[in-house]
Design an enzyme around this catalytic site. Structure first.
Site, PDB file in Angstrom:
ATOM      1  N   LYS A  93       0.976  -1.117   0.088  1.00 49.99           N
ATOM      2  CA  LYS A  93       0.029  -0.068   0.084  1.00 49.99           C
ATOM      3  C   LYS A  93       0.840   1.403   0.001  1.00 49.99           C
ATOM      4  O   LYS A  93       1.649   1.342   0.808  1.00 49.99           O
ATOM      5  CB  LYS A  93      -0.732   0.057   1.246  1.00 49.99           C
ATOM      6  CG  LYS A  93      -1.552   1.317   1.385  1.00 49.99           C
ATOM      7  CD  LYS A  93      -2.374   1.342   2.686  1.00 49.99           C
ATOM      8  CE  LYS A  93      -2.635   2.814   3.130  1.00 49.99           C
ATOM      9  NZ  LYS A  93      -3.511   2.942   4.331  1.00 49.99           N
ATOM     10  N   GLY A 154      -8.157   9.014  10.096  1.00 45.46           N
ATOM     11  CA  GLY A 154      -8.533   9.250  11.747  1.00 45.46           C
ATOM     12  C   GLY A 154      -9.323  10.198  12.127  1.00 45.46           C
ATOM     13  O   GLY A 154      -9.716  10.051  13.237  1.00 45.46           O
ATOM     14  N   ALA A 180      -9.666   5.022   4.647  1.00 42.23           N
ATOM     15  CA  ALA A 180      -9.349   6.242   5.615  1.00 42.23           C
ATOM     16  C   ALA A 180     -10.687   7.041   5.874  1.00 42.23           C
ATOM     17  O   ALA A 180     -11.437   7.321   4.678  1.00 42.23           O
ATOM     18  CB  ALA A 180      -8.341   7.111   5.356  1.00 42.23           C
ATOM     19  N   GLY A 181     -11.071   7.441   7.138  1.00 44.95           N
ATOM     20  CA  GLY A 181     -12.109   8.162   7.362  1.00 44.95           C
ATOM     21  C   GLY A 181     -13.423   7.807   7.771  1.00 44.95           C
ATOM     22  O   GLY A 181     -14.306   8.260   8.355  1.00 44.95           O
ATOM     23  N   ASN A 202      -9.202   1.078  10.103  1.00 47.06           N
ATOM     24  CA  ASN A 202      -8.178   1.231  11.319  1.00 47.06           C
ATOM     25  C   ASN A 202      -8.683   1.693  12.325  1.00 47.06           C
ATOM     26  O   ASN A 202      -9.230   0.928  13.245  1.00 47.06           O
ATOM     27  CB  ASN A 202      -6.755   1.450  10.826  1.00 47.06           C
ATOM     28  CG  ASN A 202      -6.059   1.128  12.091  1.00 47.06           C
ATOM     29  OD1 ASN A 202      -6.000   0.434  12.993  1.00 47.06           O
ATOM     30  ND2 ASN A 202      -4.713   2.059  12.046  1.00 47.06           N
ATOM     31  N   THR A 203      -8.686   3.051  12.610  1.00 48.42           N
ATOM     32  CA  THR A 203      -9.021   3.832  13.610  1.00 48.42           C
ATOM     33  C   THR A 203     -10.302   3.544  14.152  1.00 48.42           C
ATOM     34  O   THR A 203     -10.341   3.218  15.625  1.00 48.42           O
ATOM     35  CB  THR A 203      -9.011   5.495  13.255  1.00 48.42           C
ATOM     36  OG1 THR A 203      -7.945   5.453  12.544  1.00 48.42           O
ATOM     37  CG2 THR A 203      -9.069   6.337  14.421  1.00 48.42           C
TER      38      THR A 203
END
Lengths: 252, 367
Positions: A93, A154, A180-181, A202-203
């Protein structure tokens, strides 16, 4: 879905950077059903048994090393090569960030790195700011999929870039993976309903009070969203269907 | 432009008048904002904002979790030498202090590195006093060449260098710089730095920027708390970090809030910074700059450090010694200052895990 010659049954990819303990990762993977797991080379501690993230990634997962920390194409390329030499496989990635305030990716450097690494036989999944023209360039440079962000990493703000991602889904014949997001399973479902090939989270999972359950919730949401996309969500109607239609006089 | 212009902009600012006009409502609305400007940051540092420290803590915790996750990065300092030509009244290495002076030989350094690397740490911060004779850039470079075999990330905390010298060290394998202005108040700075090259305020002030220009990956700044009014000092530290972050977005900027610790010499802090004030500063930093690194050293008590995990801190030192050869050698020298949290890396890691956080030993890979 086939990426890099591998058939993927799960459309949830997970990141590993923010967990309270790496030991929880196998359970998160298991319950979420995730098949592709991304790990930053910068966090791989090859000398430590307990602290090495790689020892917590189940064998049947596809490891996708990410280039977190790279500030330009050259650094990303070097990170990818180190990872492959260290036995981390050839899925990469590309994450090139030159703005530490928002952690937004540098699309220009990302295209350059994609071109080099794809030529070297890597399965390249670039993380990018959604933009149709850049996505075309990435495709032409040999990307295996394109990963636009839903919102700055994040932030848990959801699919803020929806219109731009939708255009990419419509126009690019590569898997479009929203990375993301995404802060909630419902937002993952939304991306999938729209036709995203997969999502990377992830977050939202790692910082939840119960990452295992949250991982499972995301797994289910992705399945639900995908099914809805395949079933073809009914069109939204702006006007009610009148019982006496305005065009009712057109009898024949 | 240099940060000095920014400093001059606020140097004669009427802080007291500004504080007296702040309303409770303003503070509450600032805490709830996504983006905070310079003067709003100053509001968070005001006496009035102390009342809302719990609200600030909630917000800071949320932001830190969101951007950094449940992790704490670990590192340890390694003192290469304590020769110093400066006369900084608050420092144990002050030239006028009669302490044993030492500089590590290559063999001694290997030994230190060996012992530290056995703890699993991968990030090291090397320090020297200011002596271009004893701790030349070449000497530092030779040390880096030894350490690179043991560690993934090497930061330096040495006297301010020229841009080209930073480049040279980056080339050798250094990726981080820590440098504290000590005190932003220029008049007080002159009074506390009696002799030596460190009297040059501007050269030190612009050092972090020179490191950014040279391509340093991470830069950590701070003011030594206790030398002047902490609200102003914290304000200037924040402005400095913000200035660097905006101008050099590809450098990771961090801040520290070192409080003066007992040391050889008789200097007493001019200003007391209690725990509550310390926490207020940390929270104000986080609210002003959500993605900034916040570093916490073993100057602070174990119990206090423990309570700060999760609130905003991102990086902590562990298993520290401020003596030259303090990790491996038996013949020891005086430390730069007394450390407070004396726990080993293992004890520290176990504690971090028990708080529901992951101690991260490695967060960079030399490439």
């Amino acid at each position: 879905m086939i990426i890099g010659g591998k058939e993927l049954t799960s459309r949830l990819f997970i990141g590993t950077g923010k967990f309270a303990s790496n030991a929880i990762i196998p359970e998160v993977v298991k319950r979420s059903g995730a098949q592709v797991v991304t790990v930053a080379l910068r966090r791989m501690d090859f000398d430590s048994k307990e602290e090495n993230m790689l020892n917590h990634i189940p064998q049947d997962c596809i490891l996708m090393t990410n280039t977190s920390g790279a500030r330009n194409a050259d650094e990303a390329v070097r990170i990818a090569r180190i990872a492959r030499a260290a036995g981390c496989g050839n899925w990469i990635k590309i994450e090139i960030v030159t703005d530490n305030k928002y952690l937004l990716p540098d699309n220009y450097e990302t295209i350059k790195a994609t071109e080099i690494l794809a030529k070297e036989g890597f399965v390249v999944l670039p993380y990018m700011s959604p933009d149709l023209i850049v996505a075309r360039n990435l495709r032409d440079a040999g990307a295996a999929a394109v990963m636009p962000l839903g919102a700055p990493i994040g932030t848990n703000k959801g699919l803020k870039t929806k219109e731009l991602v939708k255009i990419m889904i419509d126009e690019i014949d590569l898997p479009i993976i929203v990375d993301a997001g995404l802060g909630r399973p419902s937002e993952a479902a939304e991306a999938m309903e729209m036709g995203a090939a997969a999502v990377l989270v992830n977050t939202a999972i790692a910082t939840s009070d119960d990452p295992v359950s949250m991982g499972e919730a995301f797994g289910l949401a992705v399945i639900a969203g995908r099914k809805a996309f395949l079933a073809g969500a009914p069109a939204v109607k702006d006007f009610a269907e009148a019982s006496s239609p305005l065009t009712g006089f057109l009898r024949s | 432009m240099s940060f000095y212009q920014k400093y001059l902009e606020y140097k004669d600012f009427d802080f007291e008048r500004f504080y007296s006009n702040i309303t409770d409502n303003q503070i509450l609305s600032v805490i709830n904002k996504d983006r905070i400007n310079e003067l709003e940051f100053l509001m968070l540092l005001s006496e009035k904002a102390a009342k809302y420290i719990e609200l600030m803590a909630q917000k800071s915790k949320k932001l830190t979790l969101q951007y950094f996750g449940k992790v704490i990065f670990l590192y340890t300092p390694l003192y290469l030498a304590n020769y110093c030509v400066n006369q900084c009244v608050y420092c144990g290495f002050n030239i006028s202090n009669d302490i044993a002076r030492k500089k590590l030989t290559k063999e001694e350094l290997e030994k230190e590195a060996e012992i530290i690397s056995q703890t699993g740490l991968k990030h090291i911060l090397i320090l020297t006093g200011e002596s271009r004779t004893h701790s030349s850039v070449d000497y530092i470079k030779e040390c880096v060449e030894v350490l690179i075999k043991y560690f993934c990330s090497i930061s330096i905390e040495v006297y301010p260098l020229e841009t080209d010298e930073y480049r040279e060290l980056i080339e050798a394998g250094v990726d981080g710089l820590t440098i504290y202005q000590e005190v932003y108040n220029e008049e007080i700075y002159k009074k506390l730095h009696l002799k030596g090259p460190k009297r040059n305020y501007r050269f030190r002030l612009d050092a972090p920027e020179r490191a950014c220009i040279a391509g340093m990956r991470s830069v950590n700044i701070g003011a030594l708390l206790g030398l002047d009014d902490w609200r102003k000092e914290a304000f200037f530290t924040g402005l400095h970090a913000h200035y660097l972050q905006n101008k050099y977005p590809d450098t990771e900027i961090s801040v520290s809030m070192p409080r003066i610790r007992p040391h050889t010499g008789a200097f007493q802090p001019r200003v007391k910074v209690d725990d509550r004030s310390f926490v207020q500063i940390m929270l104000a930093f986080r609210l002003f700059m959500p993605r900034i690194g916040i570093t916490l050293s073993t100057r602070e008590r174990a119990e206090f450090r423990d309570n700060l995990i999760g609130l905003g801190v991102t990086k902590m030192s562990a298993g520290s010694s401020t003596e030259v050869g303090g990790h491996a050698l038996t013949s020891k020298t005086e430390g730069q200052f007394d450390i407070c949290d004396t726990r080993s890396v293992k004890e520290m890691s176990e504690f971090i895990y028990s708080k529901g956080y992951q101690p991260v030993f490695k967060d960079w890979q030399a490439i």
